[in-house]
Write a protein that holds these residues in place. Structure first.
Motif, PDB file in Angstrom:
ATOM      1  N   GLY A  42      48.403  49.167  56.823  1.00 49.29           N
ATOM      2  CA  GLY A  42      48.454  49.443  55.839  1.00 49.29           C
ATOM      3  C   GLY A  42      49.478  49.807  55.296  1.00 49.29           C
ATOM      4  N   PRO A  43      49.177  50.618  53.374  1.00 46.70           N
ATOM      5  CA  PRO A  43      50.938  50.378  53.478  1.00 46.70           C
ATOM      6  C   PRO A  43      51.742  51.771  53.699  1.00 46.70           C
ATOM      7  CG  PRO A  43      49.589  49.680  51.028  1.00 46.70           C
ATOM      8  CD  PRO A  43      48.385  50.088  52.876  1.00 46.70           C
ATOM      9  N   THR A  44      51.495  52.360  54.335  1.00 48.20           N
ATOM     10  CA  THR A  44      51.664  53.810  54.601  1.00 48.20           C
ATOM     11  C   THR A  44      51.663  54.021  56.546  1.00 48.20           C
ATOM     12  OG1 THR A  44      50.305  54.989  53.034  1.00 48.20           O
ATOM     13  CG2 THR A  44      50.768  56.244  54.944  1.00 48.20           C
ATOM     14  N   GLY A 189      41.457  44.952  50.021  1.00 41.26           N
ATOM     15  CA  GLY A 189      40.534  43.717  50.027  1.00 41.26           C
ATOM     16  C   GLY A 189      39.687  42.887  49.520  1.00 41.26           C
ATOM     17  N   PRO A 190      38.470  43.544  49.320  1.00 34.87           N
ATOM     18  CA  PRO A 190      37.918  43.525  49.183  1.00 34.87           C
ATOM     19  C   PRO A 190      36.800  42.997  47.865  1.00 34.87           C
ATOM     20  CG  PRO A 190      36.935  44.993  49.921  1.00 34.87           C
ATOM     21  CD  PRO A 190      38.389  44.830  50.535  1.00 34.87           C
ATOM     22  N   ALA A 191      37.489  44.570  46.988  1.00 30.63           N
ATOM     23  CA  ALA A 191      38.252  45.328  45.745  1.00 30.63           C
ATOM     24  C   ALA A 191      38.745  43.776  44.926  1.00 30.63           C
ATOM     25  CB  ALA A 191      38.823  46.333  45.193  1.00 30.63           C
ATOM     26  N   MET A 192      40.459  43.286  45.852  1.00 36.83           N
ATOM     27  CA  MET A 192      40.826  42.594  45.154  1.00 36.83           C
ATOM     28  C   MET A 192      40.488  41.102  45.426  1.00 36.83           C
ATOM     29  SD  MET A 192      43.700  41.405  43.656  1.00 36.83           S
ATOM     30  CE  MET A 192      44.457  42.769  44.278  1.00 36.83           C
ATOM     31  N   THR A 193      39.091  40.889  46.024  1.00 33.31           N
ATOM     32  CA  THR A 193      37.905  39.497  45.850  1.00 33.31           C
ATOM     33  C   THR A 193      37.435  39.675  44.613  1.00 33.31           C
ATOM     34  OG1 THR A 193      38.607  39.669  48.425  1.00 33.31           O
ATOM     35  CG2 THR A 193      37.104  38.005  47.137  1.00 33.31           C
ATOM     36  N   GLN A 206      48.070  49.392  43.673  1.00 28.67           N
ATOM     37  CA  GLN A 206      49.798  50.483  44.539  1.00 28.67           C
ATOM     38  C   GLN A 206      50.591  48.011  44.070  1.00 28.67           C
ATOM     39  OE1 GLN A 206      50.418  51.761  47.733  1.00 28.67           O
ATOM     40  NE2 GLN A 206      48.195  52.328  47.739  1.00 28.67           N
ATOM     41  N   THR A 207      51.513  48.349  43.652  1.00 26.61           N
ATOM     42  CA  THR A 207      52.069  47.260  43.715  1.00 26.61           C
ATOM     43  C   THR A 207      52.148  46.353  45.555  1.00 26.61           C
ATOM     44  OG1 THR A 207      54.480  48.454  44.431  1.00 26.61           O
ATOM     45  CG2 THR A 207      53.618  47.698  42.268  1.00 26.61           C
ATOM     46  N   THR A 208      52.437  47.383  46.757  1.00 27.69           N
ATOM     47  CA  THR A 208      52.828  46.912  47.205  1.00 27.69           C
ATOM     48  C   THR A 208      51.221  45.989  47.879  1.00 27.69           C
ATOM     49  OG1 THR A 208      51.566  48.893  48.580  1.00 27.69           O
ATOM     50  CG2 THR A 208      53.543  47.820  48.703  1.00 27.69           C
ATOM     51  N   ASN A 209      50.103  46.028  47.107  1.00 28.29           N
ATOM     52  CA  ASN A 209      48.872  45.192  46.935  1.00 28.29           C
ATOM     53  C   ASN A 209      48.538  43.908  45.721  1.00 28.29           C
ATOM     54  OD1 ASN A 209      47.673  46.895  49.032  1.00 28.29           O
ATOM     55  ND2 ASN A 209      46.315  47.798  47.981  1.00 28.29           N
ATOM     56  N   THR A 210      49.768  44.489  44.697  1.00 28.89           N
ATOM     57  CA  THR A 210      48.771  43.255  44.107  1.00 28.89           C
ATOM     58  C   THR A 210      50.141  42.264  43.133  1.00 28.89           C
ATOM     59  OG1 THR A 210      50.390  44.781  41.819  1.00 28.89           O
ATOM     60  CG2 THR A 210      47.876  45.559  42.316  1.00 28.89           C
ATOM     61  N   THR A 211      51.050  42.680  43.779  1.00 27.00           N
ATOM     62  CA  THR A 211      52.712  41.837  43.521  1.00 27.00           C
ATOM     63  C   THR A 211      52.553  40.401  44.033  1.00 27.00           C
ATOM     64  OG1 THR A 211      54.388  43.766  43.522  1.00 27.00           O
ATOM     65  CG2 THR A 211      55.104  41.597  43.819  1.00 27.00           C
ATOM     66  N   GLY A 212      51.828  40.038  45.076  1.00 28.81           N
ATOM     67  CA  GLY A 212      51.687  38.841  45.657  1.00 28.81           C
ATOM     68  C   GLY A 212      50.714  38.135  44.961  1.00 28.81           C
ATOM     69  N   GLN A 213      49.863  39.160  44.559  1.00 26.95           N
ATOM     70  CA  GLN A 213      48.871  37.852  43.581  1.00 26.95           C
ATOM     71  C   GLN A 213      49.188  37.595  42.294  1.00 26.95           C
ATOM     72  OE1 GLN A 213      45.834  37.537  45.359  1.00 26.95           O
ATOM     73  NE2 GLN A 213      46.081  38.747  46.573  1.00 26.95           N
ATOM     74  N   ILE A 214      49.825  39.156  41.672  1.00 26.93           N
ATOM     75  CA  ILE A 214      50.393  38.863  40.205  1.00 26.93           C
ATOM     76  C   ILE A 214      50.844  37.539  40.302  1.00 26.93           C
ATOM     77  CG2 ILE A 214      51.898  39.555  38.604  1.00 26.93           C
ATOM     78  CD1 ILE A 214      51.290  42.776  39.031  1.00 26.93           C
ATOM     79  N   GLU A 215      52.619  37.295  41.570  1.00 28.69           N
ATOM     80  CA  GLU A 215      53.271  36.467  41.594  1.00 28.69           C
ATOM     81  C   GLU A 215      52.356  34.770  41.372  1.00 28.69           C
ATOM     82  OE1 GLU A 215      56.708  35.519  43.800  1.00 28.69           O
ATOM     83  OE2 GLU A 215      55.462  36.790  44.887  1.00 28.69           O
ATOM     84  N   ALA A 216      50.866  35.139  42.178  1.00 24.30           N
ATOM     85  CA  ALA A 216      50.271  33.727  42.431  1.00 24.30           C
ATOM     86  C   ALA A 216      49.826  33.090  40.912  1.00 24.30           C
ATOM     87  CB  ALA A 216      49.618  34.153  43.547  1.00 24.30           C
ATOM     88  N   LYS A 217      49.490  34.407  40.333  1.00 21.08           N
ATOM     89  CA  LYS A 217      48.638  33.984  38.864  1.00 21.08           C
ATOM     90  C   LYS A 217      47.859  34.261  39.826  1.00 21.08           C
ATOM     91  CE  LYS A 217      52.054  31.581  36.544  1.00 21.08           C
ATOM     92  NZ  LYS A 217      52.946  33.065  35.112  1.00 21.08           N
ATOM     93  N   LYS A 218      46.710  34.546  40.634  1.00 28.20           N
ATOM     94  CA  LYS A 218      45.525  35.226  40.196  1.00 28.20           C
ATOM     95  C   LYS A 218      44.489  36.357  39.728  1.00 28.20           C
ATOM     96  CE  LYS A 218      45.579  32.928  44.865  1.00 28.20           C
ATOM     97  NZ  LYS A 218      44.999  33.219  46.710  1.00 28.20           N
ATOM     98  N   VAL A 219      45.490  36.946  39.195  1.00 25.25           N
ATOM     99  CA  VAL A 219      45.338  38.237  38.240  1.00 25.25           C
ATOM    100  C   VAL A 219      45.932  38.334  37.389  1.00 25.25           C
ATOM    101  CG1 VAL A 219      44.192  39.377  40.439  1.00 25.25           C
ATOM    102  CG2 VAL A 219      46.565  39.545  39.617  1.00 25.25           C
ATOM    103  N   LYS A 220      45.634  38.681  36.582  1.00 31.32           N
ATOM    104  CA  LYS A 220      46.567  39.112  35.059  1.00 31.32           C
ATOM    105  C   LYS A 220      47.220  40.097  35.236  1.00 31.32           C
ATOM    106  CE  LYS A 220      44.894  36.273  31.370  1.00 31.32           C
ATOM    107  NZ  LYS A 220      44.021  36.651  29.609  1.00 31.32           N
ATOM    108  N   ALA A 221      48.185  40.703  35.010  1.00 34.88           N
ATOM    109  CA  ALA A 221      48.752  41.766  34.890  1.00 34.88           C
ATOM    110  C   ALA A 221      49.800  42.617  33.845  1.00 34.88           C
ATOM    111  CB  ALA A 221      50.166  41.897  35.702  1.00 34.88           C
ATOM    112  N   PHE A 222      49.617  43.582  33.106  1.00 36.08           N
ATOM    113  CA  PHE A 222      49.996  43.974  32.005  1.00 36.08           C
ATOM    114  C   PHE A 222      50.608  44.926  31.955  1.00 36.08           C
ATOM    115  CE2 PHE A 222      45.451  42.377  31.908  1.00 36.08           C
ATOM    116  CZ  PHE A 222      45.743  41.908  30.578  1.00 36.08           C
ATOM    117  N   ALA A 223      50.872  45.923  33.107  1.00 36.95           N
ATOM    118  CA  ALA A 223      51.636  46.948  32.699  1.00 36.95           C
ATOM    119  C   ALA A 223      51.964  48.365  33.971  1.00 36.95           C
ATOM    120  CB  ALA A 223      51.211  48.124  31.151  1.00 36.95           C
ATOM    121  N   VAL A 224      53.204  48.366  34.620  1.00 34.94           N
ATOM    122  CA  VAL A 224      53.559  49.513  35.274  1.00 34.94           C
ATOM    123  C   VAL A 224      53.528  51.070  35.332  1.00 34.94           C
ATOM    124  CG1 VAL A 224      54.944  47.535  36.706  1.00 34.94           C
ATOM    125  CG2 VAL A 224      56.115  48.898  35.184  1.00 34.94           C
ATOM    126  N   THR A 225      52.913  51.864  36.030  1.00 33.76           N
ATOM    127  CA  THR A 225      52.799  52.983  36.027  1.00 33.76           C
ATOM    128  C   THR A 225      54.274  53.485  36.314  1.00 33.76           C
ATOM    129  OG1 THR A 225      52.096  53.848  38.093  1.00 33.76           O
ATOM    130  CG2 THR A 225      50.507  53.022  36.578  1.00 33.76           C
TER     131      THR A 225
END
Length: 329
Positions: A42-44, A189-193, A206-225
């Motif tokens: 995992g990320p940690t 993993g299952p949540a993202m699926t 976390q960006t560690t889990n979402t950046t790749g999906q955003i880059e691949a346009k598999k999800v929409k991104a609206f803001a960062v925290t």
């Protein structure tokens, strides 16, 4: 005078022993163990392994290994370190859980504020507000309008009770003043699926889990925290929540290094010096940037700054968790 000298001799010997111990730390052939209170992979865990590698050189080539002790919202591994010998050879690398465990975990067997020495903060991992690809909103303001139009019908996914995505989701609902149906999964993993597949509407992770999906346009991104916009190519155009008018909304999954209470001050300084050297290592910085993490450069890399930051985070998250009524046994 004779009584005084009898009292001072043991104290002098103790001071000499502590000084010698610190000077020799880490002793040749002795291994330093960084306990990670989560599963490997995992990320940690990744942050801990990168940090261990970067600290080896400034620690004189010492052997530094990672021990995964997962369970109970991260409290099992943390308790292992709290109860370990206070000699600098057993450390803890933990994330935002150090700020949420006091409220989130029932019958916690230690006190975050008093049972650890704070070595320093390592990094910040911002979160992203993302949605299923078919959600009819193209930016944050349109997302807010969609949320207000669909009250009572929105599903908000997370990686499980007490996870980073769960905590961020609770804070997001509070900021929006809208109740959403929380859908917990056994991991990101299952949540993202299901988010990609449209089974759930939103997630804050976390960006560690979402950046790749955003880059691949598999999800929409609206803001960062984060408090500032990020420089990662896939995220650089995303506004911060505060830019969008959500006051004081800042969530990052920070990682910090801890030692058992009572670890000698000279040993803690040796560890902090090595950690600070690691945080300036170009290879370490590059690896963290690849995870979407921001390496700490402010006073939080010092023990006092680290401890004050965690205390503020405990105060921030305690009312959020209590209001949600969620706990880990």
């Amino acid at each position: 005078m004779k009584i005084l000298s009898k009292t001072l001799v043991p104290l002098a010997l103790l001071a000499t022993a502590v000084g010698a111990h610190a000077q020799d730390f880490p002793a040749s052939g002795k291994t330093i163990t960084i306990v990670v209170p989560f599963a490997a992979g995992g990320p940690t865990d990744r942050v801990a392994r990168d940090l261990a590698e970067a600290m080896r050189k400034p620690m004189g080539g010492a052997t530094i290994v990672v021990d995964n002790a997962a369970g109970a919202g991260g409290s099992i591994g943390a308790n292992k370190v709290a109860k370990a010998q206070a000699d600098g050879y057993t450390l803890l690398l933990h994330h935002i859980g150090m700020a949420t465990m006091p409220t989130l975990v029932r019958n916690i067997p230690f006190k975050v504020e008093t049972d650890f020495e704070y070595v320093g903060l390592v990094n910040d991992v911002p979160m992203t507000v993302i949605s299923k690809p078919t959600l009819p909103a193209g930016n944050y303001r349109e997302l807010v309008a969609w949320i207000n139009q669909n009250k009572g019908k929105i599903n908000l996914g997370n990686a499980g009770v007490g996870s980073a995505s769960h905590l961020c989701g609770m804070l997001f609902q509070q900021a929006m003043s809208v109740d959403m149906t929380a859908v917990p999964y056994k991991g990101t993993g299952p949540a993202m699926t299901d988010l990609i597949g449209g089974q759930i509407d939103l997630m804050c992770d976390q960006t560690t889990n979402t950046t790749g999906q955003i880059e691949a346009k598999k999800v929409k991104a609206f803001a960062v925290t984060s408090t500032k916009r990020l420089t990662t190519p896939a995220l650089k155009d995303l506004p911060t929540m505060q830019e969008m008018g959500v006051k004081d909304f800042s969530v990052s999954i920070f990682h910090g290094l801890y030692a058992p209470k009572g670890t000698p001050a000279p040993v803690l300084k040796r560890l902090n010096d090595a950690m600070q050297a690691a945080l300036k290592d170009p290879d370490f910085i590059k690896k963290q940037e690849g995870l979407g993490a921001v390496v700490v450069t402010d006073n939080r890399m010092q023990p006092a700054g680290h401890k004050a930051f965690v205390a503020a985070e405990i105060a921030k998250w305690s009312p959020v968790i209590k209001a949600a009524g969620v706990y880990v046994d």
